[in-house]
Motif scaffolding. Structure first.
Motif, PDB file in Angstrom:
ATOM      1  N   LEU A  81       0.858  -1.188   0.000  1.00 29.21           N
ATOM      2  CA  LEU A  81       0.000   0.000   0.000  1.00 29.21           C
ATOM      3  C   LEU A  81       0.891   1.233   0.000  1.00 29.21           C
ATOM      4  CD1 LEU A  81      -2.564  -1.120   2.739  1.00 29.21           C
ATOM      5  CD2 LEU A  81      -2.798  -1.306   0.255  1.00 29.21           C
ATOM      6  N   THR A  82       0.788   2.023  -1.033  1.00 31.53           N
ATOM      7  CA  THR A  82       1.607   3.233  -1.111  1.00 31.53           C
ATOM      8  C   THR A  82       0.969   4.230  -2.065  1.00 31.53           C
ATOM      9  OG1 THR A  82       3.793   4.128  -1.659  1.00 31.53           O
ATOM     10  CG2 THR A  82       3.062   2.248  -2.956  1.00 31.53           C
ATOM     11  N   ARG A  83       1.193   5.528  -1.782  1.00 31.77           N
ATOM     12  CA  ARG A  83       0.725   6.550  -2.716  1.00 31.77           C
ATOM     13  C   ARG A  83       1.865   6.966  -3.655  1.00 31.77           C
ATOM     14  NH1 ARG A  83      -1.928  11.322  -1.222  1.00 31.77           N
ATOM     15  NH2 ARG A  83      -3.411  10.919  -2.882  1.00 31.77           N
ATOM     16  N   ASP A  84       2.987   6.277  -3.543  1.00 33.12           N
ATOM     17  CA  ASP A  84       4.130   6.552  -4.406  1.00 33.12           C
ATOM     18  C   ASP A  84       4.011   5.658  -5.654  1.00 33.12           C
ATOM     19  OD1 ASP A  84       6.551   6.649  -5.690  1.00 33.12           O
ATOM     20  OD2 ASP A  84       7.763   6.401  -3.883  1.00 33.12           O
ATOM     21  N   ARG A  85       3.514   6.245  -6.725  1.00 31.29           N
ATOM     22  CA  ARG A  85       3.277   5.455  -7.940  1.00 31.29           C
ATOM     23  C   ARG A  85       4.553   4.826  -8.491  1.00 31.29           C
ATOM     24  NH1 ARG A  85      -1.507   6.782 -10.977  1.00 31.29           N
ATOM     25  NH2 ARG A  85      -2.961   7.665  -9.482  1.00 31.29           N
ATOM     26  N   ARG A  86       5.668   5.542  -8.355  1.00 33.74           N
ATOM     27  CA  ARG A  86       6.956   5.006  -8.836  1.00 33.74           C
ATOM     28  C   ARG A  86       7.281   3.694  -8.128  1.00 33.74           C
ATOM     29  NH1 ARG A  86       8.676   6.019 -13.317  1.00 33.74           N
ATOM     30  NH2 ARG A  86       7.576   7.866 -13.981  1.00 33.74           N
ATOM     31  N   LEU A 113       5.192   1.655  -6.718  1.00 32.03           N
ATOM     32  CA  LEU A 113       4.224   0.637  -7.134  1.00 32.03           C
ATOM     33  C   LEU A 113       4.573   0.066  -8.515  1.00 32.03           C
ATOM     34  CD1 LEU A 113       1.855  -0.362  -5.487  1.00 32.03           C
ATOM     35  CD2 LEU A 113       0.377   1.265  -6.663  1.00 32.03           C
ATOM     36  N   MET A 114       5.310   0.852  -9.302  1.00 32.44           N
ATOM     37  CA  MET A 114       5.706   0.399 -10.639  1.00 32.44           C
ATOM     38  C   MET A 114       6.902  -0.541 -10.603  1.00 32.44           C
ATOM     39  SD  MET A 114       5.430   3.759 -13.057  1.00 32.44           S
ATOM     40  CE  MET A 114       3.952   4.765 -13.092  1.00 32.44           C
ATOM     41  N   HIS A 115       7.541  -0.681  -9.440  1.00 28.68           N
ATOM     42  CA  HIS A 115       8.721  -1.536  -9.343  1.00 28.68           C
ATOM     43  C   HIS A 115       8.367  -2.954  -9.814  1.00 28.68           C
ATOM     44  CE1 HIS A 115      12.391  -3.295  -7.897  1.00 28.68           C
ATOM     45  NE2 HIS A 115      12.820  -2.103  -7.524  1.00 28.68           N
ATOM     46  N   ALA A 116       9.285  -3.534 -10.610  1.00 23.32           N
ATOM     47  CA  ALA A 116       8.979  -4.817 -11.252  1.00 23.32           C
ATOM     48  C   ALA A 116       8.685  -5.944 -10.260  1.00 23.32           C
ATOM     49  CB  ALA A 116      10.140  -5.216 -12.162  1.00 23.32           C
ATOM     50  N   VAL A 117       9.226  -5.874  -9.033  1.00 18.11           N
ATOM     51  CA  VAL A 117       8.990  -6.985  -8.098  1.00 18.11           C
ATOM     52  C   VAL A 117       7.597  -6.938  -7.468  1.00 18.11           C
ATOM     53  CG1 VAL A 117      11.448  -7.236  -7.523  1.00 18.11           C
ATOM     54  CG2 VAL A 117       9.962  -5.847  -6.044  1.00 18.11           C
ATOM     55  N   VAL A 118       6.881  -5.823  -7.639  1.00 21.11           N
ATOM     56  CA  VAL A 118       5.558  -5.714  -7.010  1.00 21.11           C
ATOM     57  C   VAL A 118       4.546  -6.540  -7.792  1.00 21.11           C
ATOM     58  CG1 VAL A 118       3.706  -4.153  -6.303  1.00 21.11           C
ATOM     59  CG2 VAL A 118       6.090  -3.396  -6.180  1.00 21.11           C
ATOM     60  N   GLU A 119       3.944  -7.518  -7.096  1.00 17.11           N
ATOM     61  CA  GLU A 119       2.911  -8.316  -7.748  1.00 17.11           C
ATOM     62  C   GLU A 119       1.529  -7.764  -7.451  1.00 17.11           C
ATOM     63  OE1 GLU A 119       3.379 -12.445  -6.878  1.00 17.11           O
ATOM     64  OE2 GLU A 119       5.406 -12.464  -7.723  1.00 17.11           O
ATOM     65  N   THR A 120       1.311  -7.424  -6.179  1.00 16.87           N
ATOM     66  CA  THR A 120       0.008  -6.919  -5.772  1.00 16.87           C
ATOM     67  C   THR A 120       0.205  -5.657  -4.960  1.00 16.87           C
ATOM     68  OG1 THR A 120      -0.619  -9.221  -5.501  1.00 16.87           O
ATOM     69  CG2 THR A 120      -2.189  -7.594  -4.738  1.00 16.87           C
ATOM     70  N   GLY A 121      -0.600  -4.659  -5.252  1.00 18.79           N
ATOM     71  CA  GLY A 121      -0.487  -3.419  -4.495  1.00 18.79           C
ATOM     72  C   GLY A 121      -1.629  -2.503  -4.831  1.00 18.79           C
ATOM     73  N   TYR A 122      -1.660  -1.390  -4.108  1.00 19.53           N
ATOM     74  CA  TYR A 122      -2.744  -0.441  -4.344  1.00 19.53           C
ATOM     75  C   TYR A 122      -2.283   0.954  -3.949  1.00 19.53           C
ATOM     76  CZ  TYR A 122      -7.192   1.948  -4.062  1.00 19.53           C
ATOM     77  OH  TYR A 122      -8.205   2.845  -4.241  1.00 19.53           O
ATOM     78  N   CYS A 123      -2.704   1.930  -4.730  1.00 15.95           N
ATOM     79  CA  CYS A 123      -2.400   3.335  -4.454  1.00 15.95           C
ATOM     80  C   CYS A 123      -3.672   4.014  -3.961  1.00 15.95           C
ATOM     81  CB  CYS A 123      -1.907   3.983  -5.751  1.00 15.95           C
ATOM     82  SG  CYS A 123      -1.803   5.777  -5.660  1.00 15.95           S
ATOM     83  N   PRO A 124      -3.793   4.275  -2.651  1.00 19.70           N
ATOM     84  CA  PRO A 124      -5.003   4.957  -2.158  1.00 19.70           C
ATOM     85  C   PRO A 124      -5.133   6.338  -2.793  1.00 19.70           C
ATOM     86  CG  PRO A 124      -3.736   4.040  -0.335  1.00 19.70           C
ATOM     87  CD  PRO A 124      -2.875   3.967  -1.563  1.00 19.70           C
ATOM     88  N   ARG A 125      -6.317   6.650  -3.311  1.00 22.12           N
ATOM     89  CA  ARG A 125      -6.543   7.940  -3.982  1.00 22.12           C
ATOM     90  C   ARG A 125      -6.748   9.071  -2.984  1.00 22.12           C
ATOM     91  NH1 ARG A 125      -5.807   3.551  -7.070  1.00 22.12           N
ATOM     92  NH2 ARG A 125      -6.681   3.724  -9.169  1.00 22.12           N
ATOM     93  N   GLN A 150      -9.354   6.153   2.714  1.00 18.92           N
ATOM     94  CA  GLN A 150      -8.371   5.179   2.212  1.00 18.92           C
ATOM     95  C   GLN A 150      -8.738   3.775   2.673  1.00 18.92           C
ATOM     96  OE1 GLN A 150      -4.785   6.708   3.944  1.00 18.92           O
ATOM     97  NE2 GLN A 150      -4.389   8.148   2.259  1.00 18.92           N
ATOM     98  N   THR A 151      -9.199   3.677   3.918  1.00 23.67           N
ATOM     99  CA  THR A 151      -9.568   2.370   4.487  1.00 23.67           C
ATOM    100  C   THR A 151     -10.708   1.756   3.681  1.00 23.67           C
ATOM    101  OG1 THR A 151      -8.947   3.251   6.640  1.00 23.67           O
ATOM    102  CG2 THR A 151     -10.188   1.193   6.628  1.00 23.67           C
TER     103      THR A 151
END
Ligand SMILES: [Zn+2]
Length: 209
Positions: free
Chosen positions: A102-107, A109-121, A128-129
């Motif tokens: 869980l991160t608001r840092d889009r960069r 979240l774009m990391h190749a090792v990330v399989e599952t994630g979410y960017c709270p708007r 966010q919850t």
């Protein structure tokens, strides 16, 4: 190509190229119509071609999402959180413990090792919850007041006799039911703060429906 437009891959649940489902390895040859759908959109077709898992209920939150992490723990979810953690450490724990990031840092979240994630708007932790509960379809898995807010370990019911020596005089008089953290030993009871928390949780739950 998708990420060069600013959309992190964990946000993409369905890719259609000229109307046909594709995955992230698909190479675009020449002109093509590309449609992207985020997780949770109600596109009935191609259910088996979805790219994001929906069964995640364990998370790691980045250092800016402390209140979200606390809210999710309050609702019973396993959330690794360390306000000092650096990006590399977040990715390590995500990988090692099979958690969604869980991160608001889009960069990040774009990391190749990330399989599952979410960017709270939202910038608001309660909103966010609600977003996280919706994104990972968690509404039926809520187990409020079963996890330690400080250290994330599960709580266990204990008798008053087991903890009485550690209670303040008024707590000894007014409360009968206690839970103790199996990690750090913190004792929890339904004190004055409790009804406020419960109201907040009810609000979150209502907003998820
Ligand atoms: Zn604890």
């Amino acid at each position: 190509m998708i990420e060069s437009c600013g959309v992190p891959h964990p946000e993409v649940d369905l890719i259609l190229v000229n109307g046909q489902p594709a995955d992230f390895r698909h190479a675009i040859a020449g002109d093509a119509d590309i449609e992207l759908y985020p997780a949770g959109t109600r596109v009935p077709e191609f259910k088996e071609k979805r790219l994001q898992p929906t069964t995640t209920s364990r998370f790691v939150a980045d250092g800016h999402l402390g209140t979200l992490a606390r809210n999710l723990r309050l609702l019973g979810f396993d959330v690794a959180y360390d306000p000092q953690a650096e990006d590399r450490q977040l990715l390590d724990i995500m990988k090692r413990e099979n958690r969604a990031l869980l991160t608001r840092d889009r960069r990040l979240l774009m990391h190749a090792v990330v399989e599952t994630g979410y960017c709270p708007r939202s910038q608001n932790a309660d909103e966010q919850t609600v977003e996280v509960i919706r994104r990972f379809d968690l509404l039926r898995s809520l187990a409020p007041f079963t996890r330690c807010l400080r250290c994330n370990a599960p709580l266990r019911k204990v008798s008053k006799a087991e903890v009485i020596e550690r209670l303040e005089p008024l707590t000894k008089i007014y409360y009968e039911q206690f839970r103790r953290c199996t990690g750090c030993g913190q004792i929890y009871w339904a004190g004055s703060h409790f009804s406020k928390l419960q109201k907040r949780l009810e609000q979150i739950r209502a907003n998820c429906a």
